[in-house]
Structures are given as structure tokens and as C-alpha cells.
Design an enzyme around this catalytic site. Structure first.
Site, PDB file in Angstrom:
ATOM      1  N   CYS A   8       0.846  -1.201   0.000  1.00 34.23           N
ATOM      2  CA  CYS A   8       0.000   0.000   0.000  1.00 34.23           C
ATOM      3  C   CYS A   8       0.878   1.246   0.000  1.00 34.23           C
ATOM      4  CB  CYS A   8      -0.918   0.020   1.221  1.00 34.23           C
ATOM      5  SG  CYS A   8      -2.368  -1.038   1.088  1.00 34.23           S
ATOM      6  N   ASP A  31      10.687  -6.023  -8.520  1.00 38.52           N
ATOM      7  CA  ASP A  31      10.899  -6.754  -7.275  1.00 38.52           C
ATOM      8  C   ASP A  31      12.288  -6.420  -6.726  1.00 38.52           C
ATOM      9  OD1 ASP A  31       9.515  -9.577  -5.977  1.00 38.52           O
ATOM     10  OD2 ASP A  31      11.603  -9.111  -5.450  1.00 38.52           O
ATOM     11  N   HIS A  47      -6.026  -2.205  -0.951  1.00 38.44           N
ATOM     12  CA  HIS A  47      -5.545  -3.348  -0.188  1.00 38.44           C
ATOM     13  C   HIS A  47      -6.508  -4.530  -0.308  1.00 38.44           C
ATOM     14  CE1 HIS A  47      -3.044  -5.367   2.754  1.00 38.44           C
ATOM     15  NE2 HIS A  47      -4.171  -5.852   3.253  1.00 38.44           N
ATOM     16  N   ASN A  88       1.169 -16.068  -5.384  1.00 42.23           N
ATOM     17  CA  ASN A  88       1.183 -16.910  -4.186  1.00 42.23           C
ATOM     18  C   ASN A  88       0.027 -16.510  -3.277  1.00 42.23           C
ATOM     19  OD1 ASN A  88       3.597 -18.381  -4.789  1.00 42.23           O
ATOM     20  ND2 ASN A  88       4.774 -16.541  -4.305  1.00 42.23           N
ATOM     21  N   GLY A  94       3.641 -19.836   0.458  1.00 41.53           N
ATOM     22  CA  GLY A  94       4.740 -19.000   0.947  1.00 41.53           C
ATOM     23  C   GLY A  94       4.517 -17.521   0.714  1.00 41.53           C
ATOM     24  N   HIS A  99      -0.549  -8.485   0.595  1.00 39.72           N
ATOM     25  CA  HIS A  99      -1.267  -7.599  -0.326  1.00 39.72           C
ATOM     26  C   HIS A  99      -1.175  -8.311  -1.670  1.00 39.72           C
ATOM     27  CE1 HIS A  99      -2.097  -3.256  -1.882  1.00 39.72           C
ATOM     28  NE2 HIS A  99      -2.067  -4.041  -2.946  1.00 39.72           N
ATOM     29  N   HIS A 101      -0.519  -9.784  -5.036  1.00 37.52           N
ATOM     30  CA  HIS A 101       0.458  -9.361  -6.039  1.00 37.52           C
ATOM     31  C   HIS A 101       0.761 -10.511  -6.987  1.00 37.52           C
ATOM     32  CE1 HIS A 101       2.699 -10.944  -2.554  1.00 37.52           C
ATOM     33  NE2 HIS A 101       3.570 -11.415  -3.426  1.00 37.52           N
ATOM     34  N   HIS A 103       3.622 -11.957  -9.575  1.00 40.05           N
ATOM     35  CA  HIS A 103       5.008 -11.916 -10.034  1.00 40.05           C
ATOM     36  C   HIS A 103       5.002 -12.096 -11.546  1.00 40.05           C
ATOM     37  CE1 HIS A 103       6.899 -12.643  -5.973  1.00 40.05           C
ATOM     38  NE2 HIS A 103       5.710 -13.182  -5.744  1.00 40.05           N
TER      39      HIS A 103
HETATM   40  P1  AMP Z   1       5.583 -13.395  -2.017  1.00 41.43           P
HETATM   41  O1  AMP Z   1       6.445 -14.469  -1.425  1.00 41.43           O
HETATM   42  O2  AMP Z   1       4.786 -13.874  -3.200  1.00 41.43           O
HETATM   43  O3  AMP Z   1       4.736 -12.706  -0.973  1.00 41.43           O
HETATM   44  O4  AMP Z   1       6.574 -12.337  -2.629  1.00 41.43           O
HETATM   45  C1  AMP Z   1       6.873 -11.101  -2.047  1.00 41.43           C
HETATM   46  C2  AMP Z   1       7.864 -10.415  -2.955  1.00 41.43           C
HETATM   47  O5  AMP Z   1       7.928  -9.056  -2.602  1.00 41.43           O
HETATM   48  C3  AMP Z   1       9.288 -10.977  -2.877  1.00 41.43           C
HETATM   49  O6  AMP Z   1       9.690 -11.411  -4.179  1.00 41.43           O
HETATM   50  C4  AMP Z   1      10.108  -9.772  -2.398  1.00 41.43           C
HETATM   51  O7  AMP Z   1      11.379  -9.718  -3.007  1.00 41.43           O
HETATM   52  C5  AMP Z   1       9.240  -8.601  -2.814  1.00 41.43           C
HETATM   53  N1  AMP Z   1       9.380  -7.386  -2.034  1.00 41.43           N
HETATM   54  C6  AMP Z   1       9.268  -7.251  -0.679  1.00 41.43           C
HETATM   55  N2  AMP Z   1       9.415  -5.974  -0.313  1.00 41.43           N
HETATM   56  C7  AMP Z   1       9.609  -5.270  -1.460  1.00 41.43           C
HETATM   57  C8  AMP Z   1       9.808  -3.885  -1.766  1.00 41.43           C
HETATM   58  N3  AMP Z   1       9.850  -2.954  -0.810  1.00 41.43           N
HETATM   59  N4  AMP Z   1       9.987  -3.525  -3.067  1.00 41.43           N
HETATM   60  C9  AMP Z   1       9.958  -4.439  -4.036  1.00 41.43           C
HETATM   61  N5  AMP Z   1       9.741  -5.760  -3.830  1.00 41.43           N
HETATM   62  C10 AMP Z   1       9.596  -6.167  -2.554  1.00 41.43           C
HETATM   63 ZN    ZN Z   2      -1.820  -3.281   1.088  1.00 43.73          ZN
END
Ligand code: AMP
Ligand code: ZN
Length: 117
Positions: A8, A31, A47, A88, A94, A99, A101, A103
Site C-alpha cells: 500500500c 521486485d 488493499h 502466491n 509462501g 497484499h 500481487h 510476479h
Molecule cells: P511473495 O512471497 O509472493 O509474498 O513475494 C513477495 C515479494 O515481494 C518478494 O519477491 C520480495 O522480493 C518482494 N518485495 C518485498 N518488499 C519489497 C519492496 N519494498 N519492493 C519491491 N519488492 C519487494
Molecule cells: Zn496493502
């Protein structure tokens, strides 16, 4: 917006990130720890915790995310070579950031490897 949510804050520009695309509904940024030459995170600008939290009211954000991929692919240069999208959801997948997202991975042949070994 969830004031304790890092994504957020990124969507709100409260913390820095490398945003590659955004519109009214969608924010896409690099990322922090890429696992492929191109690794973009695509998020809704409200959110939503995960795919289990999708409702009739917020589903419009997902529609816009689906439409954004082909715009983002051109911006980051994987529209011709292809890419993989992974979402995920919850503990067994994992999911670290709560929030929703997606990949977006590309820039090399990804084989059968998935995001979390
Ligand atoms: P997940 O395991 O699917 O929740 O992936 C979370 C992803 O968020 C991971 O690949 C992290 O590298 C990425 N991540 C966490 N914090 C940040 C951030 N501040 N900016 C960019 N990517 C982030
Ligand atoms: Zn959020």
C-alpha cells in the site's frame, strides 16, 4: 489502504520503488530481490489481502490487472519473448507480503522452475 502494508505504501508513493507502470487501478514495480532478469510485481491500488479476498466489489481491480500485463510486457521488453505470471496465496504458497500481487517473470527461458524452490 492498510497503513501497515508495505505494498500500500509503495502504491501510495510513501516509500520508494521502481514503478514501471501505473494507472487508476494498477501499480507495477520491480521486485527488490529479482529471481529472473525481468521480475515485476503487479498489484491492485487498494488493499486486497490475497485471492481468497476477492469480491464482486473489488474484482474490477483484477480485471484491470489482467489487461495491464500486455502493456507492462511491452514496457519491460518481454512481449515478444514471453513471461510467466505467479500469484502466491496463503501459507502453503509462501505468501510473504499480505497484499495481493502477481510476479511477472521473464528475460530468460524459465524452464520448469517456480518462484519458491
Ligand atoms: P511473495 O512471497 O509472493 O509474498 O513475494 C513477495 C515479494 O515481494 C518478494 O519477491 C520480495 O522480493 C518482494 N518485495 C518485498 N518488499 C519489497 C519492496 N519494498 N519492493 C519491491 N519488492 C519487494
Ligand atoms: Zn496493502
Amino acid at each position: 489502504m492498510d497503513e501497515n502494508c508495505i505494498f500500500c505504501k509503495i502504491a501510495n508513493k510513501e516509500i520508494p520503488s521502481n514503478i514501471v507502470y501505473e494507472d487508476e487501478y494498477v501499480c507495477a514495480f520491480k521486485d527488490l530481490n529479482p529471481v529472473a532478469p525481468v521480475h515485476i510485481l503487479v498489484i491492485p491500488k487498494i488493499h486486497i489481502q490475497d485471492l481468497e479476498s476477492v469480491t464482486d466489489e473489488n474484482a474490477v481491480y483484477l480485471t484491470h490487472i489482467q489487461q495491464a500485463f500486455s502493456k507492462i510486457s511491452k514496457i519491460v521488453g518481454v512481449d515478444k519473448t514471453g513471461y510467466r505470471v505467479i500469484c502466491n496465496c496463503g501459507e502453503d504458497a509462501g505468501q510473504e507480503v499480505k497484499h495481493l500481487h502477481y510476479h511477472m517473470l521473464g528475460g530468460k527461458n524459465l524452464g520448469l522452475k517456480i518462484i519458491h524452490d
